[in-house]
Write a protein that holds these residues in place. Structure first.
Motif: not given
Ligand code: ZN
Length: 507
Positions: A266, A270, A296, A299
């Motif tokens: 994740h 980013h 987001e 990610s």
């Molecule tokens: Zn995040």
């Protein structure tokens, strides 16, 4: 360009670069606080970060910046050049920052500092009343803030704009309504299906081996360790001090095989966004993700679309099994894949799987709207929270700690932040579907650890732009439409029909 506007632009750029440098220094201090700083340093560190941030802010909002922007304003319309984009985005940031009086900014800072403390106590004591008074003040200040900033339709638009520029509350509501209508029956159907066994994920797994495996995966997907690093912190996050210095953190639980790996994936999503920004934008306010939702989306794409896919584990499961022979030796690839995608309604957002997660966000968005419209009182929140949780997920939190108090966001004054999580999930599916149609055999590439085509496609189509394009513009350009729940719902129906049997279709 005339030489006068040329020197005006250079002066503006100098101000922006200095403000960004101070922000980066503050971010480095914050990263250090979460990773290596001895706890005794907390008080001084909070002061140092606040000094850097307010100095950066004051530098940027001076009258001089406004004069320069005024003189340069005719030059930025409809151009994607570096110069035009710098002026365009700075004008937007400046206008927003100047609408908030120093008194209001100060009042928000003081109230949220107090609210963070009362929230911590309330959370520990499972007692919402302890936090309610501060939350009432925060809602009042957010309404004042929205009025000061201004909006076309709804005060929530002004709050949302800070995190997801260009999208309105009405648009979010439409998207979420579509999503909820389809999602609630899917969740209910899954709850009635038989659940894959997953107890083996929670045996004891050596932390060092988990760390090494995660690092290998990050190298493979193309997080650039020449321009970044990964460390340990109690709450995983990513931050960057330049596009050439991007930091990830993760946490590893010995009794949870997958939480560390998926949080690394994740955060690397980013981080690769930041590393992929056009080097020309380096050191300016354009060298950031364009919105929290788009951030987001990157990610979630690496964590879910890639990391929780069958193709990914077709390649990696054998490797993981070899490292943890004792516990995984008799677990098949299929069993493992089903276990890591198990759907289980939890009252706690951060423990939610990818299917139920968005319902947690919708609940928060709906309550925030009601609070900003002053249609419900803060004191009514715990009951409302539980009622909605029950209707969406079929469960009722046992107390405030597992319910209304579980997130720190409201104590920080971050009303308007939550919707970006779901917008990010939805955009991740839109972006991934588009990459798939353009790259052809993406599943095969993932199954053979060939991640460069996907990463380079994301860089060219999303990362490269920094803040030059908004999230809506990127999605529009990619899909010829707006942000939509449909691709995400298609992804969920297909994937979870395979896992739970073809019981969750319907539209
Ligand atoms: Zn995040």
């Amino acid at each position: 360009m005339s030489s006068t506007t040329g020197s005006d632009f250079q002066e503006l750029l100098k101000i922006i670069r200095a403000a960004c440098d101070l922000q980066a220094a503050a971010a480095l201090l914050e990263w250090d606080q979460e990773t290596y700083m001895p706890e005794a340093g907390t008080e001084a560190r909070a002061r140092q970060v606040a000094t850097l941030q307010s100095t950066s802010h004051e530098l940027f909002v001076r009258d001089r910046t406004g004069e320069l922007l005024e003189r340069l304003k005719d030059e930025y319309e409809d151009s994607m050049s570096f110069r035009a984009s710098i002026v365009r985005v700075a004008a937007r940031d400046f206008a927003r920052a100047r609408k908030l009086s120093p008194e209001l900014v100060g009042e928000i800072a003081r109230t949220t500092a107090r609210a963070k403390e009362s929230w911590r106590h309330a959370y520990g004591e499972n007692n919402f009343d302890r936090f309610a008074g501060d939350l009432e003040k925060i809602i009042g200040l957010c309404i004042q803030k929205a009025e000061a900033i201004g909006y076309a339709e709804h005060p929530y638009d002004a709050l949302l704009d800070e995190y997801e520029p260009g999208i309105t509350a009405a648009q979010v509501k439409d998207i979420f309504d579509d999503l909820r209508t389809s999602l609630v029956p899917i969740v209910h159907a899954i709850e009635c299906a038989s659940q894959p066994r997953n107890a083996f994920l929670y045996y004891s797994y050596d932390s060092d081996i988990q760390w090494d495996f995660g690092m290998e995966v990050l190298r493979d997907i193309g997080f650039d360790f020449q321009r970044g690093r990964q460390d340990i912190s109690s709450h995983p996050f990513s931050t960057s001090f330049s596009t050439n210095d991007v930091r990830l953190t993760t946490r590893i639980h010995e009794r949870n095989l997958i939480s560390g790996l998926f949080s690394s994936l994740h955060e690397a999503g980013h981080g690769m966004y930041e590393q992929g920004i056009d080097p020309e934008l380096e050191g300016t306010s354009l060298a950031q993700g364009t919105s929290l939702g788009m951030h987001e989306s990157q990610s979630r794409l690496w964590e879910n679309q890639v990391g929780r896919s069958r193709s990914f584990w077709t390649s990696y499961y054998h490797d993981l099994q070899r490292r943890f022979k004792q516990h995984l030796g008799s677990v098949s690839l299929d069993e493992f894949y089903r276990a890591i995608n198990r759907v289980h309604a939890s009252p706690v957002r951060v423990e939610a799987d990818e299917v139920t997660y968005n319902l947690h966000i919708m609940l928060r968005f709906e309550l925030e709207m009601l609070l900003i419209e002053e249609k419900v009182a803060v004191r009514e929140l715990p009951e409302l929270w539980c009622d909605r949780m029950e209707s969406y997920l079929g469960i009722r939190p046992e107390g405030d700690t597992d319910g209304v108090l579980q997130d720190i966001h409201w104590a920080l004054g971050a009303i308007g932040y939550f919707p970006t999580y779901t917008l990010g999930n939805l955009m991740s599916a839109q972006v991934f579907a588009c990459a798939k149609s353009e790259l052809g055999n993406l599943d095969e590439q993932i199954a053979t650890r060939e991640f460069a085509p996907l990463r380079e496609w994301l860089q060219a189509n999303v990362h490269h732009w920094g803040r030059k394009l908004s999230a809506s513009e990127i999605i529009e350009w990619m899909t010829k439409g707006g942000i939509s729940a449909t691709p995400w719902l298609d992804y969920v129906r297909q994937k979870y029909s395979d896992i739970y049997g073809s019981l969750i279709l319907g539209s």
